[in-house]
Design a protein around this motif. Structure first.
Motif, PDB file in Angstrom:
ATOM      1  N   THR A   1     -29.283   3.188 -11.196  1.00 40.61           N
ATOM      2  CA  THR A   1     -30.230   2.412 -12.001  1.00 40.61           C
ATOM      3  C   THR A   1     -29.884   2.416 -13.481  1.00 40.61           C
ATOM      4  OG1 THR A   1     -31.692   4.320 -12.289  1.00 40.61           O
ATOM      5  CG2 THR A   1     -32.047   2.934 -10.344  1.00 40.61           C
ATOM      6  N   ALA A   2     -29.271   3.499 -13.982  1.00 41.45           N
ATOM      7  CA  ALA A   2     -28.945   3.635 -15.409  1.00 41.45           C
ATOM      8  C   ALA A   2     -30.190   3.540 -16.287  1.00 41.45           C
ATOM      9  CB  ALA A   2     -27.920   2.592 -15.836  1.00 41.45           C
ATOM     10  N   ASP A   3     -31.334   3.907 -15.747  1.00 42.06           N
ATOM     11  CA  ASP A   3     -32.585   3.905 -16.506  1.00 42.06           C
ATOM     12  C   ASP A   3     -32.731   5.253 -17.199  1.00 42.06           C
ATOM     13  OD1 ASP A   3     -35.125   3.780 -17.521  1.00 42.06           O
ATOM     14  OD2 ASP A   3     -36.029   2.960 -15.703  1.00 42.06           O
ATOM     15  N   PRO A   4     -32.969   5.279 -18.533  1.00 38.43           N
ATOM     16  CA  PRO A   4     -33.114   6.557 -19.232  1.00 38.43           C
ATOM     17  C   PRO A   4     -34.205   7.454 -18.656  1.00 38.43           C
ATOM     18  CG  PRO A   4     -32.848   4.786 -20.816  1.00 38.43           C
ATOM     19  CD  PRO A   4     -32.981   4.139 -19.471  1.00 38.43           C
ATOM     20  N   VAL A   5     -35.262   6.854 -18.111  1.00 40.41           N
ATOM     21  CA  VAL A   5     -36.319   7.667 -17.507  1.00 40.41           C
ATOM     22  C   VAL A   5     -35.804   8.351 -16.236  1.00 40.41           C
ATOM     23  CG1 VAL A   5     -38.626   7.621 -16.489  1.00 40.41           C
ATOM     24  CG2 VAL A   5     -38.108   6.201 -18.476  1.00 40.41           C
ATOM     25  N   ASP A   6     -35.067   7.614 -15.410  1.00 40.95           N
ATOM     26  CA  ASP A   6     -34.471   8.219 -14.219  1.00 40.95           C
ATOM     27  C   ASP A   6     -33.445   9.279 -14.597  1.00 40.95           C
ATOM     28  OD1 ASP A   6     -36.003   6.525 -12.694  1.00 40.95           O
ATOM     29  OD2 ASP A   6     -34.406   5.046 -12.402  1.00 40.95           O
ATOM     30  N   VAL A   7     -32.720   9.036 -15.675  1.00 38.35           N
ATOM     31  CA  VAL A   7     -31.741  10.024 -16.135  1.00 38.35           C
ATOM     32  C   VAL A   7     -32.446  11.304 -16.578  1.00 38.35           C
ATOM     33  CG1 VAL A   7     -30.023  10.506 -17.922  1.00 38.35           C
ATOM     34  CG2 VAL A   7     -30.042   8.288 -16.771  1.00 38.35           C
ATOM     35  N   ALA A   8     -33.567  11.162 -17.277  1.00 42.94           N
ATOM     36  CA  ALA A   8     -34.314  12.342 -17.722  1.00 42.94           C
ATOM     37  C   ALA A   8     -34.848  13.139 -16.535  1.00 42.94           C
ATOM     38  CB  ALA A   8     -35.463  11.921 -18.635  1.00 42.94           C
ATOM     39  N   ALA A   9     -35.359  12.444 -15.528  1.00 45.75           N
ATOM     40  CA  ALA A   9     -35.852  13.132 -14.335  1.00 45.75           C
ATOM     41  C   ALA A   9     -34.729  13.854 -13.604  1.00 45.75           C
ATOM     42  CB  ALA A   9     -36.542  12.137 -13.411  1.00 45.75           C
ATOM     43  N   ALA A  10     -33.574  13.191 -13.484  1.00 53.39           N
ATOM     44  CA  ALA A  10     -32.436  13.820 -12.823  1.00 53.39           C
ATOM     45  C   ALA A  10     -31.954  15.036 -13.591  1.00 53.39           C
ATOM     46  CB  ALA A  10     -31.304  12.802 -12.682  1.00 53.39           C
TER      47      ALA A  10
ATOM     48  N   SER B   1     -36.483  15.728 -22.286  1.00 58.83           N
ATOM     49  CA  SER B   1     -36.668  14.905 -21.088  1.00 58.83           C
ATOM     50  C   SER B   1     -38.124  14.882 -20.653  1.00 58.83           C
ATOM     51  CB  SER B   1     -35.793  15.441 -19.952  1.00 58.83           C
ATOM     52  OG  SER B   1     -34.421  15.271 -20.252  1.00 58.83           O
ATOM     53  N   GLU B   2     -38.816  15.998 -20.819  1.00 62.01           N
ATOM     54  CA  GLU B   2     -40.238  16.032 -20.464  1.00 62.01           C
ATOM     55  C   GLU B   2     -41.047  15.091 -21.352  1.00 62.01           C
ATOM     56  OE1 GLU B   2     -41.260  20.100 -20.822  1.00 62.01           O
ATOM     57  OE2 GLU B   2     -40.286  20.710 -18.952  1.00 62.01           O
ATOM     58  N   GLU B   3     -40.724  15.036 -22.645  1.00 62.09           N
ATOM     59  CA  GLU B   3     -41.432  14.118 -23.551  1.00 62.09           C
ATOM     60  C   GLU B   3     -41.179  12.667 -23.164  1.00 62.09           C
ATOM     61  OE1 GLU B   3     -40.161  15.083 -27.441  1.00 62.09           O
ATOM     62  OE2 GLU B   3     -41.160  17.036 -27.495  1.00 62.09           O
ATOM     63  N   LEU B   4     -39.948  12.351 -22.800  1.00 62.20           N
ATOM     64  CA  LEU B   4     -39.636  10.981 -22.408  1.00 62.20           C
ATOM     65  C   LEU B   4     -40.383  10.589 -21.149  1.00 62.20           C
ATOM     66  CD1 LEU B   4     -38.008   8.392 -22.749  1.00 62.20           C
ATOM     67  CD2 LEU B   4     -36.140   9.476 -21.486  1.00 62.20           C
ATOM     68  N   LEU B   5     -40.467  11.480 -20.179  1.00 61.83           N
ATOM     69  CA  LEU B   5     -41.199  11.184 -18.956  1.00 61.83           C
ATOM     70  C   LEU B   5     -42.702  11.035 -19.236  1.00 61.83           C
ATOM     71  CD1 LEU B   5     -39.428  13.575 -16.424  1.00 61.83           C
ATOM     72  CD2 LEU B   5     -39.243  11.091 -16.544  1.00 61.83           C
ATOM     73  N   ALA B   6     -43.226  11.871 -20.141  1.00 57.99           N
ATOM     74  CA  ALA B   6     -44.639  11.778 -20.483  1.00 57.99           C
ATOM     75  C   ALA B   6     -44.972  10.454 -21.148  1.00 57.99           C
ATOM     76  CB  ALA B   6     -45.040  12.949 -21.385  1.00 57.99           C
ATOM     77  N   VAL B   7     -44.097  10.015 -22.063  1.00 56.84           N
ATOM     78  CA  VAL B   7     -44.313   8.728 -22.735  1.00 56.84           C
ATOM     79  C   VAL B   7     -44.273   7.581 -21.735  1.00 56.84           C
ATOM     80  CG1 VAL B   7     -43.332   7.123 -24.391  1.00 56.84           C
ATOM     81  CG2 VAL B   7     -43.491   9.537 -24.953  1.00 56.84           C
ATOM     82  N   ASP B   8     -43.352   7.650 -20.781  1.00 57.87           N
ATOM     83  CA  ASP B   8     -43.231   6.589 -19.777  1.00 57.87           C
ATOM     84  C   ASP B   8     -44.447   6.569 -18.852  1.00 57.87           C
ATOM     85  OD1 ASP B   8     -41.405   4.552 -18.384  1.00 57.87           O
ATOM     86  OD2 ASP B   8     -41.921   5.921 -16.748  1.00 57.87           O
ATOM     87  N   LEU B   9     -44.983   7.730 -18.518  1.00 56.84           N
ATOM     88  CA  LEU B   9     -46.149   7.776 -17.640  1.00 56.84           C
ATOM     89  C   LEU B   9     -47.409   7.270 -18.349  1.00 56.84           C
ATOM     90  CD1 LEU B   9     -45.575  11.196 -15.846  1.00 56.84           C
ATOM     91  CD2 LEU B   9     -45.313   8.900 -14.864  1.00 56.84           C
ATOM     92  N   LEU B  10     -47.512   7.529 -19.662  1.00 57.12           N
ATOM     93  CA  LEU B  10     -48.705   7.127 -20.406  1.00 57.12           C
ATOM     94  C   LEU B  10     -48.613   5.686 -20.898  1.00 57.12           C
ATOM     95  CD1 LEU B  10     -49.288  10.346 -22.531  1.00 57.12           C
ATOM     96  CD2 LEU B  10     -50.506   9.626 -20.468  1.00 57.12           C
TER      97      LEU B  10
END
Length: 220
Positions: free
Chosen positions: A151-160, A210-219
């Motif tokens: 996917t090359a999505d930064p959010v997926d990269v952060a989760a991985a 990576s946790e901050e990026l995932l939090a921003v994407d979820l909110l």
């Protein structure tokens, strides 16, 4: 002039002779030039602010932060953790995945060959649980890393990256536990995998970033 009143003398031209200074109404000292124009005293501006000119204030107000360089990978940097390159973050996750897979292999191999109380230590339930948890974390991180590579999505990269860091660090710790005291010695490679996992986990794009990026994407 003879015959002129004090009022007329006070209202006469304020142009001073060359080399003489005249006191202005605002209390600033100005020196007259031969051409008739007045020059402000050093350290004072025409606006009356001591030691500060209007040009300097304009330059300071118009100064903006330098533009951040785009990501070398061409992926959007704005969504990546603190400007880290998503490709670099993904490659670090792949390295961590390799460490997790290797320590899981070492733990299973040692548990099958090391004997205690007349049987391999892999027969004991505690060792079985350690090896099983290592395998689950490794395969979960593998799926996340492969998906992020597609996917090359930064959010997926952060989760991985988060899953791979956890699989590498905890896997190396559990492998060290399976090896016992031998895992701490220089003759065994387990301690090297643990140290390398610690170092990689502190590279850019991991942990809290990576946790901050995932939090921003979820909110969002």
């Amino acid at each position: 002039m003879p015959g002129s009143s004090p009022v007329e003398a006070a209202g006469s031209s304020s142009a001073a002779a060359p080399g003489r200074s005249s006191e202005t109404a605002s209390g600033r000292s100005s020196e007259a030039t031969p051409g008739g124009s007045s020059k402000t005293a050093p350290g004072r501006s025409s606006e009356g602010a001591p030691g500060r000119s209007s040009a300097t204030a304009l330059d300071r107000s118009s100064t903006t932060a330098p533009a951040r360089d785009p990501s070398p990978s061409g992926l959007p940097v704005s969504r990546s953790p603190r400007g880290a390159d998503p490709v670099a973050v993904l490659l670090t996750a792949a390295e961590q995945l390799g460490t997790a897979a290797r320590v899981c292999e070492l733990a299973v191999q040692h548990a099958g060959t090391r004997e205690q109380f007349g049987q391999p230590i892999g027969a004991f339930q505690a060792v079985k649980h350690l090896c099983a948890q290592m395998l689950v974390r490794t395969e979960t991180a593998r799926a996340a890393v492969y998906a992020a590579a597609v996917t090359a999505d930064p959010v997926d990269v952060a989760a991985a990256r988060l899953l791979a860091d956890e699989a590498a660090e905890r896997g190396a710790r559990d492998c060290l536990q399976v090896h016992g005291g031998m895992g701490f010695t220089w003759e065994c490679e387990v301690q090297l995998h643990l140290k390398r996992a610690w170092v990689r986990a502190r590279r850019a794009g991991g942990g809290a970033e990576s946790e901050e990026l995932l939090a921003v994407d979820l909110l969002a």
